[in-house]
Design an enzyme around this catalytic site. Sequence first.
Site, PDB file in Angstrom:
ATOM      1  N   LEU A  94      16.001  10.220  -1.072  1.00 27.89           N
ATOM      2  CA  LEU A  94      15.133   9.559  -0.098  1.00 27.89           C
ATOM      3  C   LEU A  94      13.921  10.417   0.265  1.00 27.89           C
ATOM      4  CD1 LEU A  94      18.111   8.525   2.147  1.00 27.89           C
ATOM      5  CD2 LEU A  94      16.495   6.842   1.282  1.00 27.89           C
ATOM      6  N   ARG A 180      -6.069   7.065  -1.688  1.00 27.05           N
ATOM      7  CA  ARG A 180      -4.972   6.322  -1.092  1.00 27.05           C
ATOM      8  C   ARG A 180      -3.884   6.005  -2.125  1.00 27.05           C
ATOM      9  NH1 ARG A 180      -1.449   3.278   0.360  1.00 27.05           N
ATOM     10  NH2 ARG A 180      -1.551   1.481   1.711  1.00 27.05           N
ATOM     11  N   TYR A 183      -0.176   8.323  -3.659  1.00 28.35           N
ATOM     12  CA  TYR A 183       1.248   8.087  -3.376  1.00 28.35           C
ATOM     13  C   TYR A 183       1.846   7.099  -4.380  1.00 28.35           C
ATOM     14  CZ  TYR A 183       5.274   6.159  -0.773  1.00 28.35           C
ATOM     15  OH  TYR A 183       6.522   5.711  -0.393  1.00 28.35           O
ATOM     16  N   LYS A 187       4.688   7.845  -7.282  1.00 25.01           N
ATOM     17  CA  LYS A 187       5.948   7.099  -7.246  1.00 25.01           C
ATOM     18  C   LYS A 187       6.158   6.316  -8.543  1.00 25.01           C
ATOM     19  CE  LYS A 187       8.137   7.588  -3.222  1.00 25.01           C
ATOM     20  NZ  LYS A 187       9.519   8.082  -3.183  1.00 25.01           N
TER      21      LYS A 187
END
EC number: 4.1.1.35
Length: 387
Positions: A94, A180, A183, A187
């Site tokens: 997580l 922006r 991320y 991922k």
Amino acid sequence: MASARVDLDGNPIKPITICMIGAGGFIGSHLCEKLMSETPHKVLALDVYNDKIKHLLEPDTLPWAGRIQFHRLNIKHDSRLEGLIKIADLTINLAAICTPADYNTRPLDTIYSNFIDALPVVKYCSENNKRLIHFSTCEVYGKTIGSFLPKDSALRQDPTYYVLKEDESPCIFGSIEKQRWSYACAKQLIERLIYAEGAENGLEFTIVRPFNWIGPRMDFIPGIDGPSEGVPRVLACFSNNLLRREPLKLVDGGQSQRTFVYIKDAIEAVLLMIENPARANGQIFNVGNPNNEVTVRQLAEMMTQVYSKVSGEASLEKPTVDVSSKEFYGEGYDDSDKRIPDMTIINRQLGWDPKTSLWDLLESTLTYQHRTYAEAIKKVIAKPVAS
């Protein structure tokens, strides 16, 4: 307890040991609660902080004492990580930087946290034949195909052009200057690496793409249990404004559309993944609630109404104010227009459907926020400013 519990195919569920990385955060704390109160599984809880799970760790007289152990470590540089993964049956990762305000201002940290720091976890799971449940994000989809159509195109209303499907939808990001997307890109790359480990080396994996999980203990309130200059995600941002009796700031008019799912509904889905590996392995799952779709402006209006109800305080005469994304987030910000999950795969594989309405989840969350933070914020506001 273990003998009475069966999986979706009627097989007895055996107790397992779970190595949970990031167990002290919002999602981890709710998942630990669920595992302790409803299952026989053991949890090795790894994190830098344990504030949100302290109630599960002490006193020793708790009914699950001995089934949860907290290990204070940072996965960036701790030799204990592989050993803990080795003694567990399943690893759940997580750990992440997942606050939009950081993607612009801390793009390097964002990329390292979400890709580089996750690499050893994937490696250790693959090399030691351990199952992995990796938490990704709905942001990997980026922008919808519909956002590139003319504004007046009727096709913009066609779900084919905006509903996001795990096995079909492309991942569309902005230009490199729009940091922006640091991320989402990190991922997506770790997802591709995990998928490749499964294809080439037989790693048993499940990838989770959360769509705005909402509930008590999410994020932080600036100046109370987080940095004063911090900017949490939208719900905590709006909660902070409501608690301080400030107008809610709508970035670029709050026209982006989002869906929100209650944390307790989402945790039910994760438990199904944990206990049904035959149905979950090799799968990527959207976990969201397409029935709870609103614009950010509509969310602000709903939260204003709900908070007035739970706090007993009248709403401000002007409850919202518009700000530009450049003013709020700085240079390099960009956004996705809609994030509406397709639920076909998770419904077929795990039979999961979310239950909680947006109004009910907001009422539960804002009741918690008011009870937890209102007095502390009043004290902060009442303090004289140092000259």
